[in-house]
Design a protein around this motif. Structure first.
Motif, short mmCIF file in Angstrom:
data_model
loop_
_atom_site.label_atom_id
_atom_site.label_comp_id
_atom_site.label_asym_id
_atom_site.label_seq_id
_atom_site.Cartn_x
_atom_site.Cartn_y
_atom_site.Cartn_z
N UNK A 206 0.83 -1.20 0.00
CA UNK A 206 0.00 0.00 0.00
C UNK A 206 0.87 1.25 0.00
N UNK A 207 1.89 1.27 0.85
CA UNK A 207 2.76 2.44 0.93
C UNK A 207 3.47 2.70 -0.40
N UNK A 208 3.88 1.64 -1.09
CA UNK A 208 4.55 1.80 -2.37
C UNK A 208 3.58 2.21 -3.47
N UNK A 209 2.34 1.70 -3.40
CA UNK A 209 1.35 2.02 -4.44
C UNK A 209 0.79 3.42 -4.28
N UNK A 210 0.73 3.92 -3.03
CA UNK A 210 0.15 5.24 -2.77
C UNK A 210 1.16 6.10 -2.00
N UNK A 211 2.23 6.50 -2.66
CA UNK A 211 3.29 7.21 -1.94
C UNK A 211 3.00 8.67 -1.67
N UNK A 212 1.98 9.24 -2.33
CA UNK A 212 1.79 10.69 -2.28
C UNK A 212 0.67 11.14 -1.34
N UNK A 213 0.00 10.21 -0.69
CA UNK A 213 -1.06 10.62 0.24
C UNK A 213 -0.45 11.39 1.41
N UNK A 214 -0.99 12.56 1.73
CA UNK A 214 -0.37 13.36 2.79
C UNK A 214 -0.70 12.83 4.18
N UNK A 215 0.11 13.26 5.15
CA UNK A 215 -0.16 12.94 6.54
C UNK A 215 0.69 11.81 7.08
N UNK A 216 0.60 11.65 8.41
CA UNK A 216 1.35 10.59 9.09
C UNK A 216 0.53 9.31 9.13
N UNK A 217 1.22 8.18 9.06
CA UNK A 217 0.54 6.89 9.05
C UNK A 217 -0.22 6.65 10.36
N UNK A 218 0.31 7.12 11.47
CA UNK A 218 -0.35 7.01 12.77
C UNK A 218 -0.39 8.40 13.41
N UNK A 219 -1.51 8.74 14.00
CA UNK A 219 -1.69 10.06 14.60
C UNK A 219 -1.58 9.94 16.12
N UNK A 220 -0.38 10.16 16.63
CA UNK A 220 -0.16 10.06 18.07
C UNK A 220 -0.53 11.33 18.80
N UNK A 221 -0.77 12.40 18.06
CA UNK A 221 -1.08 13.69 18.69
C UNK A 221 -2.38 14.24 18.12
N UNK A 222 -3.07 15.02 18.94
CA UNK A 222 -4.25 15.74 18.52
C UNK A 222 -3.81 17.17 18.27
N UNK A 223 -3.87 17.60 17.02
CA UNK A 223 -3.27 18.87 16.69
C UNK A 223 -1.76 18.73 16.67
N UNK A 224 -1.07 19.74 17.19
CA UNK A 224 0.39 19.72 17.16
C UNK A 224 1.01 19.41 18.52
N UNK A 225 0.28 19.67 19.58
CA UNK A 225 0.94 19.66 20.89
C UNK A 225 0.37 18.66 21.89
N UNK A 226 -0.84 18.16 21.66
CA UNK A 226 -1.49 17.33 22.67
C UNK A 226 -1.35 15.85 22.33
N UNK A 227 -0.61 15.07 23.10
CA UNK A 227 -0.56 13.62 22.86
C UNK A 227 -1.96 13.02 22.97
N UNK A 228 -2.27 12.12 22.07
CA UNK A 228 -3.62 11.57 22.06
C UNK A 228 -3.92 10.78 23.33
N UNK A 229 -2.92 10.11 23.89
CA UNK A 229 -3.16 9.35 25.13
C UNK A 229 -3.55 10.30 26.27
N UNK A 230 -2.95 11.50 26.28
CA UNK A 230 -3.30 12.46 27.32
C UNK A 230 -4.70 13.01 27.09
N UNK A 231 -5.04 13.26 25.84
CA UNK A 231 -6.39 13.72 25.50
C UNK A 231 -7.43 12.68 25.94
N UNK A 232 -7.13 11.40 25.69
CA UNK A 232 -8.06 10.34 26.09
C UNK A 232 -8.16 10.21 27.60
N UNK A 233 -7.05 10.37 28.30
CA UNK A 233 -7.10 10.34 29.76
C UNK A 233 -7.91 11.49 30.32
N UNK A 234 -7.83 12.64 29.69
CA UNK A 234 -8.64 13.78 30.12
C UNK A 234 -10.12 13.48 29.93
N UNK A 235 -10.45 12.78 28.86
CA UNK A 235 -11.85 12.40 28.65
C UNK A 235 -12.29 11.42 29.75
#
Length: 321
Positions: A206-235
């Motif tokens: 998949x990565x070789x067939x679609x090399x131009x799709x933007x973004x990170x493969x995994x989103x560990x942060x919400x926005x630029x500064x908030x780690x997703x695990x911390x956001x989930x703990x706040x919830x």
């Protein structure tokens, strides 16, 4: 003949009704629209889940159907696949007829996660197929059909990253059954590596067939500064959300508590796989989006359904005595 015809009609209605409700109760995510997904141009991680986009291509080429109808047809097909896969996973542990009944009952639980008006009520075409792949994987690895399971892992990894749950389920079901853990691990090493290799090969393709799709493969942060695990703990810091969470899992954790003694050891280990997957979702997903729990629902439902069947049969035996 009437029974077979009636059963087929009921199953078709179940699949079509499920697809209609999914599209009625869920909408598009503006960051990855249905058109972007169909055209293989969605940002990551959505853009690296191309299986249903590939399945949609011949329908879009052969018809002038609106895209919503194309997704609806594929969702109905995925619902049928989920029903048959659940039957295959359940039949060895509950027997004939019960497998049909319990596979159908699973759809009564799915509205908790997929149809209620949650904060993010979004339709993605890979959610129901991911559950079908998980159920089919359980059936194959339980039967020790590891070559077929490796092929399934490749297809499942084209659909979503949760394909890795299939080799994890194989470990859970077969390591510890003989009483010699190290021996079981050695016996499972080759099939586990084959399944993981199939997952890795699919993701690399998949990565070789679609090399131009933007973004990170995994989103560990919400926005630029908030780690997703911390956001989930706040919830989770809000006590009322602890009441919501079991409902997101369709009350299956409660079923496990009530039926714990009837759940066999290998099925209990599937609960550990589900727990580990939830921990992973804490890092990369919004845990207040119940649709991300689809694969966990399958992992929890098969043991709970088998345990409920054992409990009912034991009650019948006591009643007859």
């Amino acid at each position: 003949m009437f029974s077979r015809t009636g059963g087929g009609a009921a199953l078709a209605l179940l699949a079509a009704g499920w697809a209609a409700l999914r599209l009625q109760m869920n909408g598009e995510y503006k960051g990855a629209t249905w058109a972007q997904i169909a055209e293989f141009s969605a940002p990551l991680p959505f853009g690296h889940r191309p299986l249903m986009s590939l399945a949609a291509w011949p329908l879009r080429a052969a018809t002038d159907w609106p895209l919503a109808l194309v997704w609806g047809v594929l969702e109905a097909a995925a619902a049928l696949a989920l029903w048959f896969a659940l039957r295959a996973a359940l039949r060895p542990v509950v027997g004939a007829r019960w497998d049909m009944f319990l596979a159908t009952c699973f759809f009564a639980l799915l509205p908790f996660a997929f149809l209620l008006r949650h904060k993010w009520a979004v339709f993605y075409p890979w959610d129901t197929p991911a559950m079908a792949f998980t159920a089919a994987g359980l059936a194959l690895v339980a039967a020790r059909r590891f070559a077929a399971a490796a092929v399934l892992c490749f297809a499942a990894a084209l659909n979503r990253e949760s394909a890795v749950l299939i080799p994890a389920a194989a470990l859970a079901l077969h390591v510890g059954t003989s009483g010699h853990v190290l021996r079981d691990i050695r016996g499972m090493l080759r099939p586990i590596l084959a399944m993981l290799a199939a997952c890795a090969a699919a993701r690399l393709a998949v990565a070789l067939a679609l090399p131009d799709n933007p973004g990170a493969a995994l989103h560990f942060s919400l926005g630029k500064n908030t780690p997703r695990w911390l956001h989930n703990l706040e919830w989770l810091a809000d006590p009322v959300h602890w009441l919501w969470l079991p409902m997101y899992f369709a009350l299956l954790p409660l079923a496990w508590l009530l039926l714990w003694r009837q759940i066999c050891g290998s099925h209990r280990r599937l609960g550990l796989v589900a727990l580990a997957w939830f921990a992973g979702l804490m890092l990369v997903a919004n845990i207040y989006e119940p649709r991300v729990y689809g694969e966990i629902l399958v992992l929890l439902y098969v043991p709970a359904a088998a345990a409920a069947c054992r409990w009912l049969r034991a009650a019948d035996t006591l009643g007859a005595a």
